[in-house]
Write a protein that holds these residues in place. Structure first.
Motif, PDB file in Angstrom:
ATOM      1  N   PRO A   1       0.832  -1.213   0.000  1.00 27.55           N
ATOM      2  CA  PRO A   1       0.000   0.000   0.000  1.00 27.55           C
ATOM      3  C   PRO A   1       0.862   1.257   0.000  1.00 27.55           C
ATOM      4  O   PRO A   1       1.920   1.293   0.628  1.00 27.55           O
ATOM      5  CB  PRO A   1      -0.806  -0.115   1.303  1.00 27.55           C
ATOM      6  CG  PRO A   1      -0.776  -1.568   1.650  1.00 27.55           C
ATOM      7  CD  PRO A   1       0.558  -2.071   1.172  1.00 27.55           C
ATOM      8  N   HIS A   2       0.391   2.272  -0.696  1.00 29.54           N
ATOM      9  CA  HIS A   2       1.129   3.525  -0.687  1.00 29.54           C
ATOM     10  C   HIS A   2       1.016   4.180   0.680  1.00 29.54           C
ATOM     11  O   HIS A   2       0.011   4.047   1.385  1.00 29.54           O
ATOM     12  CB  HIS A   2       0.615   4.460  -1.785  1.00 29.54           C
ATOM     13  CG  HIS A   2       1.056   4.047  -3.145  1.00 29.54           C
ATOM     14  ND1 HIS A   2       0.342   3.170  -3.920  1.00 29.54           N
ATOM     15  CD2 HIS A   2       2.158   4.361  -3.865  1.00 29.54           C
ATOM     16  CE1 HIS A   2       0.977   2.960  -5.060  1.00 29.54           C
ATOM     17  NE2 HIS A   2       2.080   3.658  -5.050  1.00 29.54           N
ATOM     18  N   LEU A   3       2.062   4.873   1.053  1.00 28.48           N
ATOM     19  CA  LEU A   3       2.128   5.488   2.366  1.00 28.48           C
ATOM     20  C   LEU A   3       1.103   6.625   2.472  1.00 28.48           C
ATOM     21  O   LEU A   3       0.967   7.440   1.555  1.00 28.48           O
ATOM     22  CB  LEU A   3       3.537   6.041   2.601  1.00 28.48           C
ATOM     23  CG  LEU A   3       3.899   6.434   4.025  1.00 28.48           C
ATOM     24  CD1 LEU A   3       3.877   5.216   4.942  1.00 28.48           C
ATOM     25  CD2 LEU A   3       5.275   7.089   4.049  1.00 28.48           C
ATOM     26  N   ASN A   4       0.385   6.657   3.594  1.00 29.18           N
ATOM     27  CA  ASN A   4      -0.509   7.762   3.883  1.00 29.18           C
ATOM     28  C   ASN A   4      -0.292   8.192   5.330  1.00 29.18           C
ATOM     29  O   ASN A   4       0.541   7.634   6.043  1.00 29.18           O
ATOM     30  CB  ASN A   4      -1.971   7.382   3.619  1.00 29.18           C
ATOM     31  CG  ASN A   4      -2.415   6.159   4.403  1.00 29.18           C
ATOM     32  OD1 ASN A   4      -1.844   5.833   5.449  1.00 29.18           O
ATOM     33  ND2 ASN A   4      -3.430   5.472   3.904  1.00 29.18           N
ATOM     34  N   ALA A   5      -1.042   9.184   5.764  1.00 28.40           N
ATOM     35  CA  ALA A   5      -0.827   9.733   7.100  1.00 28.40           C
ATOM     36  C   ALA A   5      -1.069   8.689   8.182  1.00 28.40           C
ATOM     37  O   ALA A   5      -0.350   8.642   9.194  1.00 28.40           O
ATOM     38  CB  ALA A   5      -1.729  10.948   7.316  1.00 28.40           C
ATOM     39  N   GLN A   6      -2.066   7.839   7.971  1.00 32.81           N
ATOM     40  CA  GLN A   6      -2.389   6.833   8.976  1.00 32.81           C
ATOM     41  C   GLN A   6      -1.265   5.799   9.120  1.00 32.81           C
ATOM     42  O   GLN A   6      -0.869   5.435  10.229  1.00 32.81           O
ATOM     43  CB  GLN A   6      -3.711   6.139   8.629  1.00 32.81           C
ATOM     44  CG  GLN A   6      -4.943   7.010   8.788  1.00 32.81           C
ATOM     45  CD  GLN A   6      -5.062   8.070   7.707  1.00 32.81           C
ATOM     46  OE1 GLN A   6      -4.625   7.852   6.571  1.00 32.81           O
ATOM     47  NE2 GLN A   6      -5.619   9.220   8.047  1.00 32.81           N
ATOM     48  N   ARG A   7      -0.758   5.345   7.989  1.00 31.99           N
ATOM     49  CA  ARG A   7       0.305   4.351   8.028  1.00 31.99           C
ATOM     50  C   ARG A   7       1.591   4.962   8.598  1.00 31.99           C
ATOM     51  O   ARG A   7       2.284   4.335   9.401  1.00 31.99           O
ATOM     52  CB  ARG A   7       0.556   3.768   6.627  1.00 31.99           C
ATOM     53  CG  ARG A   7      -0.659   3.071   6.032  1.00 31.99           C
ATOM     54  CD  ARG A   7      -0.343   2.402   4.712  1.00 31.99           C
ATOM     55  NE  ARG A   7       0.324   1.124   4.919  1.00 31.99           N
ATOM     56  CZ  ARG A   7      -0.302  -0.025   5.172  1.00 31.99           C
ATOM     57  NH1 ARG A   7      -1.624  -0.066   5.262  1.00 31.99           N
ATOM     58  NH2 ARG A   7       0.378  -1.143   5.343  1.00 31.99           N
TER      59      ARG A   7
ATOM     60  N   ALA B   1       6.520   2.690  -2.804  1.00 28.92           N
ATOM     61  CA  ALA B   1       5.728   2.300  -1.641  1.00 28.92           C
ATOM     62  C   ALA B   1       6.497   1.285  -0.799  1.00 28.92           C
ATOM     63  O   ALA B   1       6.492   1.352   0.438  1.00 28.92           O
ATOM     64  CB  ALA B   1       4.388   1.725  -2.089  1.00 28.92           C
TER      65      ALA B   1
ATOM     66  N   SER C   1       5.774   3.172  -8.950  1.00 29.44           N
ATOM     67  CA  SER C   1       5.230   3.672  -7.690  1.00 29.44           C
ATOM     68  C   SER C   1       5.142   2.570  -6.643  1.00 29.44           C
ATOM     69  O   SER C   1       5.216   2.840  -5.440  1.00 29.44           O
ATOM     70  CB  SER C   1       3.850   4.290  -7.918  1.00 29.44           C
ATOM     71  OG  SER C   1       2.918   3.317  -8.369  1.00 29.44           O
TER      72      SER C   1
ATOM     73  N   ASP D   1       9.119   3.067   1.093  1.00 29.11           N
ATOM     74  CA  ASP D   1       8.532   3.835   2.189  1.00 29.11           C
ATOM     75  C   ASP D   1       8.207   2.958   3.397  1.00 29.11           C
ATOM     76  O   ASP D   1       8.151   3.453   4.529  1.00 29.11           O
ATOM     77  CB  ASP D   1       7.259   4.536   1.725  1.00 29.11           C
ATOM     78  CG  ASP D   1       7.538   5.722   0.812  1.00 29.11           C
ATOM     79  OD1 ASP D   1       8.680   6.231   0.837  1.00 29.11           O
ATOM     80  OD2 ASP D   1       6.620   6.142   0.082  1.00 29.11           O
ATOM     81  N   HIS D   2       7.988   1.679   3.171  1.00 29.08           N
ATOM     82  CA  HIS D   2       7.658   0.771   4.270  1.00 29.08           C
ATOM     83  C   HIS D   2       8.893   0.122   4.902  1.00 29.08           C
ATOM     84  O   HIS D   2       8.786  -0.440   6.000  1.00 29.08           O
ATOM     85  CB  HIS D   2       6.694  -0.318   3.788  1.00 29.08           C
ATOM     86  CG  HIS D   2       5.277   0.135   3.725  1.00 29.08           C
ATOM     87  ND1 HIS D   2       4.820   1.046   2.801  1.00 29.08           N
ATOM     88  CD2 HIS D   2       4.190  -0.186   4.486  1.00 29.08           C
ATOM     89  CE1 HIS D   2       3.527   1.262   2.979  1.00 29.08           C
ATOM     90  NE2 HIS D   2       3.119   0.534   4.003  1.00 29.08           N
TER      91      HIS D   2
END
Length: 206
Positions: free
Chosen positions: A49-55, A107, A103, A110-111
């Protein structure tokens, strides 16, 4: 027993040219290391999953304060990191899309780029924690970009891997794949030769 982690990032999964080049290297490497373990992660069939504020918030949360949802996010990231940590060799299939990396690979990065886990900040700057590994990057491009300002991939991937401690990185390029059949055949043949040269010392040592 050595472990090789193959990362396929092509939209076309195993059918992508970068994946096929990585496959060729992996087959040769396995032949030279018959007792080794192979782990394959396909970011097309099993995307991160792409990084978001919650993750991102889950990564920053203290273990004792995490919600159940945040723990799931951290557990997923930890699994990716442990997979990478256990690998001695990484084979990364890397297509170029619109002058950048896929992308899905961003992701993934980013993880696995987590402070205190894969790198740490010190008084002398950041220090990568995933050391002692060798990475091979099989870069497939439609045009000719290596060594030019348009090749944003090489520096970015090399810099990110170095940031988390993987400084021994080698790139194998197959360029001009969209510039006619002759160009494509020549590029793939040259990349294949480069792969053979990579594994020759491994055969000699086997």
């Amino acid at each position: 027993m050595k472990t090789l982690l193959q990362l396929n990032t092509s939209l076309f999964s195993g059918n992508g040219q970068s994946s096929q080049l990585a496959d060729q290297f992996v087959a040769e490497w396995k032949a030279a290391n018959p007792d080794s373990k192979l782990v394959v992660r396909d970011l097309s069939n099993d995307p991160v999953p792409h990084l978001n504020a919650q993750r991102f918030g889950a990564f920053l949360s203290k273990p004792e304060e995490r919600t159940a949802e945040q723990q799931v996010v951290v557990d997923f990231s930890d699994a990716l990191i442990n997979e990478l940590r256990s690998a001695d060799v990484i084979a990364l299939g890397l297509p170029m899309y619109n002058f950048g990396i896929p992308s899905t690979l961003k992701a993934y990065f980013d993880h696995i780029g987590r402070a205190g886990v894969t790198f740490q900040y010190t008084a002398n700057g950041p220090v990568g924690l995933l050391t002692g590994k060798k990475a091979y990057v099989f870069a497939a491009r439609g045009g000719l970009y290596a060594g030019t300002a348009l090749d944003t991939q090489t520096s970015y991937v090399r810099d990110f891997l170095r940031f988390i401690g993987i400084s021994d990185v080698e790139f194998i390029y197959a360029e001009g794949l969209a510039m006619g059949e002759a160009s494509k055949e020549t590029a793939l043949a040259n990349a294949s030769t480069a792969i053979q040269q990579l594994v020759e010392p491994l055969r000699a040592a086997a």
